[in-house]
Design a protein around this motif. Sequence first.
Motif, mmCIF file in Angstrom:
data_model
loop_
_atom_site.group_PDB
_atom_site.id
_atom_site.type_symbol
_atom_site.label_atom_id
_atom_site.label_comp_id
_atom_site.label_asym_id
_atom_site.label_seq_id
_atom_site.Cartn_x
_atom_site.Cartn_y
_atom_site.Cartn_z
ATOM 1 N N CYS A 465 29.564 41.858 -4.748
ATOM 2 C CA CYS A 465 28.786 42.728 -3.870
ATOM 3 C C CYS A 465 28.786 44.162 -4.408
ATOM 4 O O CYS A 465 27.728 44.784 -4.582
ATOM 5 C CB CYS A 465 29.378 42.677 -2.470
ATOM 6 N N VAL A 466 29.978 44.702 -4.699
ATOM 7 C CA VAL A 466 30.071 46.057 -5.249
ATOM 8 C C VAL A 466 29.412 46.111 -6.619
ATOM 9 O O VAL A 466 28.639 47.029 -6.922
ATOM 10 C CB VAL A 466 31.544 46.503 -5.335
ATOM 11 N N SER A 467 29.713 45.131 -7.457
ATOM 12 C CA SER A 467 29.197 45.145 -8.823
ATOM 13 C C SER A 467 27.673 45.159 -8.852
ATOM 14 O O SER A 467 27.061 45.875 -9.658
ATOM 15 C CB SER A 467 29.717 43.929 -9.592
ATOM 16 N N GLN A 468 27.057 44.374 -7.986
ATOM 17 C CA GLN A 468 25.594 44.316 -7.972
ATOM 18 C C GLN A 468 25.000 45.662 -7.587
ATOM 19 O O GLN A 468 24.009 46.106 -8.186
ATOM 20 C CB GLN A 468 25.128 43.229 -7.003
ATOM 21 N N VAL A 469 25.597 46.328 -6.609
ATOM 22 C CA VAL A 469 25.083 47.623 -6.173
ATOM 23 C C VAL A 469 25.209 48.660 -7.285
ATOM 24 O O VAL A 469 24.264 49.397 -7.581
ATOM 25 C CB VAL A 469 25.829 48.094 -4.909
ATOM 26 N N VAL A 470 26.395 48.731 -7.915
ATOM 27 C CA VAL A 470 26.618 49.719 -8.962
ATOM 28 C C VAL A 470 25.734 49.428 -10.169
ATOM 29 O O VAL A 470 25.123 50.339 -10.748
ATOM 30 C CB VAL A 470 28.106 49.763 -9.374
ATOM 31 N N ASP A 471 25.627 48.157 -10.528
ATOM 32 C CA ASP A 471 24.802 47.779 -11.675
ATOM 33 C C ASP A 471 23.352 48.171 -11.452
ATOM 34 O O ASP A 471 22.698 48.756 -12.330
ATOM 35 C CB ASP A 471 24.923 46.271 -11.917
ATOM 36 N N THR A 472 22.821 47.860 -10.280
ATOM 37 C CA THR A 472 21.424 48.194 -9.973
ATOM 38 C C THR A 472 21.197 49.701 -10.016
ATOM 39 O O THR A 472 20.197 50.181 -10.560
ATOM 40 C CB THR A 472 21.047 47.650 -8.584
ATOM 41 N N TYR A 473 22.127 50.438 -9.455
ATOM 42 C CA TYR A 473 21.989 51.898 -9.403
ATOM 43 C C TYR A 473 22.031 52.511 -10.803
ATOM 44 O O TYR A 473 21.186 53.349 -11.152
ATOM 45 C CB TYR A 473 23.101 52.470 -8.527
ATOM 46 N N LEU A 474 22.998 52.092 -11.630
ATOM 47 C CA LEU A 474 23.099 52.662 -12.971
ATOM 48 C C LEU A 474 21.957 52.197 -13.865
ATOM 49 O O LEU A 474 21.559 52.899 -14.793
ATOM 50 C CB LEU A 474 24.441 52.286 -13.606
ATOM 51 N N ARG A 475 21.414 51.017 -13.564
ATOM 52 C CA ARG A 475 20.372 50.466 -14.419
ATOM 53 C C ARG A 475 19.001 51.051 -14.092
ATOM 54 O O ARG A 475 18.269 51.469 -14.994
ATOM 55 C CB ARG A 475 20.335 48.940 -14.287
ATOM 56 N N ASP A 476 18.648 51.098 -12.811
ATOM 57 C CA ASP A 476 17.286 51.560 -12.482
ATOM 58 C C ASP A 476 17.246 52.639 -11.408
ATOM 59 O O ASP A 476 16.166 53.049 -10.980
ATOM 60 C CB ASP A 476 16.407 50.380 -12.070
ATOM 61 N N GLY A 477 18.409 53.105 -10.962
ATOM 62 C CA GLY A 477 18.421 54.212 -10.006
ATOM 63 C C GLY A 477 18.243 53.808 -8.568
ATOM 64 O O GLY A 477 18.162 54.685 -7.683
ATOM 65 N N GLY A 478 18.210 52.534 -8.275
ATOM 66 C CA GLY A 478 17.950 52.103 -6.904
ATOM 67 C C GLY A 478 19.205 52.086 -6.048
ATOM 68 O O GLY A 478 20.143 51.343 -6.329
ATOM 69 N N LEU A 479 19.202 52.902 -5.001
ATOM 70 C CA LEU A 479 20.287 52.875 -4.023
ATOM 71 C C LEU A 479 20.023 51.792 -2.988
ATOM 72 O O LEU A 479 18.859 51.434 -2.737
ATOM 73 C CB LEU A 479 20.398 54.227 -3.316
ATOM 74 N N PRO A 480 21.058 51.256 -2.350
ATOM 75 C CA PRO A 480 20.825 50.299 -1.257
ATOM 76 C C PRO A 480 19.974 50.933 -0.158
ATOM 77 O O PRO A 480 20.021 52.154 0.061
ATOM 78 C CB PRO A 480 22.238 49.991 -0.754
ATOM 79 N N ALA A 481 19.222 50.111 0.540
ATOM 80 C CA ALA A 481 18.385 50.624 1.623
ATOM 81 C C ALA A 481 19.226 51.178 2.762
ATOM 82 O O ALA A 481 18.781 52.050 3.512
ATOM 83 C CB ALA A 481 17.470 49.523 2.140
ATOM 84 N N ALA A 482 20.446 50.688 2.905
ATOM 85 C CA ALA A 482 21.358 51.143 3.958
ATOM 86 C C ALA A 482 22.785 51.012 3.437
ATOM 87 O O ALA A 482 23.040 50.406 2.395
ATOM 88 C CB ALA A 482 21.165 50.315 5.228
ATOM 89 N N ASP A 483 23.735 51.568 4.179
ATOM 90 C CA ASP A 483 25.131 51.430 3.816
ATOM 91 C C ASP A 483 25.537 49.954 3.839
ATOM 92 O O ASP A 483 24.967 49.148 4.592
ATOM 93 C CB ASP A 483 26.012 52.219 4.799
ATOM 94 N N LEU A 484 26.520 49.609 3.012
ATOM 95 C CA LEU A 484 26.950 48.219 2.882
ATOM 96 C C LEU A 484 28.456 48.091 3.080
ATOM 97 O O LEU A 484 29.198 49.029 2.785
ATOM 98 C CB LEU A 484 26.598 47.685 1.495
ATOM 99 N N THR A 485 28.857 46.917 3.533
ATOM 100 C CA THR A 485 30.280 46.552 3.548
ATOM 101 C C THR A 485 30.461 45.347 2.640
ATOM 102 O O THR A 485 29.752 44.350 2.775
ATOM 103 C CB THR A 485 30.774 46.230 4.971
#
Length: 489
Positions: A465-485
Amino acid sequence: MAGIGIARTAPKDPPVAAALDRFTQQQLEWGPCESDLLDRAGAQCANVTVPLDYAEPRGRTISVAISRVRATDPTHRRGILLSNPGGPGGRGLDLPVRLSRAAPSYPWGLYDLIGMDPRGVGRSTPVDCGWPIGDSFQSAGADLARFGESVATQADLAARCLATDNGMLPHVTTRNTARDIDLIRTLLGEDRINYFGMSYGTYLGAVFTQMFPDRTDRMVLDSAVDPARYGSDVMIQDQGAPLEEALDALADWTAARADQYRLGTTRSDVRAVVSGLIEQAARQPIRVGAYGVDDHWLPSVLFGYVQDSRHFEDAANAIRQIADAAAGQLAEPSADLEQMLSGLLTATKDDALASVESSTAVVCGDVSAPRDPAWYWRNVEASRAGQPVFGPLVNNISPCAFWPAPVEPRVEVHNATPVLILQATGDPIAAYQEGVGLHRTMTGSRLVTLQDVIVHGVFTIPSSCVSQVVDTYLRDGGLPAADLTCRAE
C-alpha cells in the motif's frame, strides 16, 4: 542556469543579490567520494562554497559536501532528488545509496540522487565543541539532586560549544541549510528540487517549501515533525507517550519468551525489572563492560532500543545483559550494546552517522528554549506517573536552555505545497500527531498512515500500500485523491 532566491525573510537589496554571484557562478569539481559505499555505486562528490551568513555574502565562507549518483534511466530523467536523513546533524552523503538499497522498488533511477552533509556536519565545515561525551540526551534522574547534576552537565556542554565557537554557531540553522539547498539546485542547473526527507529532514523540507515555494517539485516527508512544535522542548516531550507504549510492546514480546530472556512472564514483570534497574543505577552506576551506566543514561540506552519492533530481540538481549551486569554476572556486552554505550558515553565520532554537537547547534539556533531549570523539573515530576521510564528523559533540560537567542525568527510553515507525508501510528520518535500537525499546516499535502507499527522510517517497512503510493508519486507526481491508511505485510 536557474537563479537562486534568498528567501522571503532574507535581505533582498541589490548589493546582497549581486554579492551572491560568486557563489552561483562557481564551478563544482566532481571527483571520487573516498567512500567504499559511494564509490562502488558510481557516485561522485564535490564541495560547494556557501556564505556562512547569507545576509553578509561578501563575508566568511564555509563548505558543504554533496554527492551525486546519476540517473540510471536518463531517457526518462526527472531532475534531481536531494535527501536528508534527519537528526538534525545526520550525515547524508551516502543516503542516496542507502535509500535505494532499503527500498529498491522505488523509481530512484529517474533522478540524479543528491546526498548532502548539511553545514556543520561531517565532511562539510563541521561543528566541533569538544564534548567529553557522545550525547546530551540524558534523563533527569531519580530526584532533585540528580536533576541538579544534569543541569550542570547541560550547562557545561553549552559552555564548551560557545567557548570554542569562532562565529559559526549562530549560522548553523535550518534556514541556512534550506538556502544551501537552493544554491545547490542553482549550481546543478535545475528549476526545482525533488526531495526525500526523514524525521528532522521533514522539517527541513517543510521550511524549504515555505522559503522557496516556486522551487519545490515532488517531496516525500517520512516520519514527520510538526513545524508548530519543532524545538528542543515540546517536540521532544511528544515522544514520551509513544516511547512508553513501545516499551509496553517490548515487555509483552519479552514476556512471551520468558524462558529465553528470564525477565518475567507478564508485561508488569518486565516493566518491574526495568524500573528496578533504573533505581539501582541511581544508587550506584551499573558496570557494563567498560562503562558505568547510571540513571541519567539507562533510559537513553532503552530509548535507542525501542524505536523499531523489528529489533526487539536486540532490545530484550540488552535488558538481559544489563540485568546480569547489575547482578555482577556480565563480563562484556554484546557488540550492539557496546556501540550504544560508546555512542552515549564517549567522545568517539569517527564512524558516527550524526553529529550531536551540530544537532544541538541547529535546534538551539532555530528556536529559543525555556531558560528556567525549574520549568523542566516541574515537567519531569508531572510526567513520572504516566511515563515512569521516559518522562524524565524527554522532559529534561538541554543545552538549549543555556544557548544565545537565535539570530533569525523561526519559520512559520503554512502553505499549500503538494507533498506526500508518511507517518506510523506507533512511531516513538516522531509521534503520530506530529505528522498530523504537518499535514494540517501544509494544506495541499496527503497523509499516508501506517497503522499499528512501531517504526521510525515508514519507507523501510514492507507494505504494498505504501510502496504503491510512493512509487506513483515519484514516478508521475500523482498524489492520492485522499488520505490513506496502510498496513504492514
